[in-house]
Design an enzyme around this catalytic site. Structure first.
Site: not given
Ligand code: AMP
Length: 190
Positions: A15, A89, A128, A134, A145
């Protein structure tokens, strides 16, 4: 004219990458609640201190906080042209956004549901983690998540399908292929 696009989809679907590109090509502002929260965490603001443990646990930040952030951003824009990335969300966020769009006369161009198979999502998020570092891209947080997504965000798929705004996008191809599908879905071939 004031216009908005919403990016919906599980973590790792791409996204953010797609939202950034679409925003820059359309001249829209990308509003990523995740990016705004990470900036608060980095600056050590009170909001950042509240949000960090939730983000690190893979939990959603409370609706009131998120809606406050979005409200602040929109107030500062006289003629909003916005790509919402990672917002809404929850159903409460979606309902509040509907009211905001209506009050401000902002036209919703489409809700892009970007999806990919679960193994691919996890593979990308772990990749990632190595590149961007992160703190919520580790295996345990990723699992949490995904659960948050399924329980709280997935219901928005039905919500937007009912209003006819939903456009399903296959997030599996290359960045260019996915972007092309997005342009076609919105009817904005550049
Ligand atoms: P993201 O960068 O969109 O994956 O968001 C990273 C984290 O920020 C999420 O796992 C949540 O903890 C928090 N977050 C971002 N956007 C929202 C939102 N709209 N509602 C609640 N929490 C959010």
């Amino acid at each position: 004219m004031a216009e908005a696009v919403i990016f919906l989809g599980p973590p790792g679907a791409g996204k953010g990458t797609q939202a950034k590109r679409l925003a820059s090509e359309l001249g829209f502002k990308q509003l990523s609640t995740g990016d705004i929260l990470r900036s608060h965490v980095a600056r050590g603001t009170e909001l950042g201190r509240l949000a960090k443990p939730l983000m690190d646990a893979g939990k959603l930040v409370p609706d009131e906080i998120i809606l406050g952030l979005i409200g602040e951003e929109l107030v500062a824009m006289p003629d909003p042209k916005v790509i919402f990335d990672g917002f809404p969300r929850t159903l409460a966020q979606a309902e509040a956004l509907d009211r905001l769009l209506q009050e401000r006369g902002i036209r919703l161009l489409g809700v892009l549901l970007v999806t990919a198979p679960q193994e691919e999502l996890v593979r990308r998020l772990l990749g990632r983690a190595q590149q961007e570092g992160r703190s919520d891209d580790n295996e345990e947080t990723i699992r949490a998540r995904m659960v948050e997504y399924q329980q709280k965000t997935q219901p928005l798929v039905d919500y937007y399908a009912r209003t006819g705004s939903l456009r399903a996008i296959n997030g599996l191809g290359s960045v260019d292929q996915v972007y092309q599908a997005i342009q076609e879905a919105l009817g904005v071939r550049a």
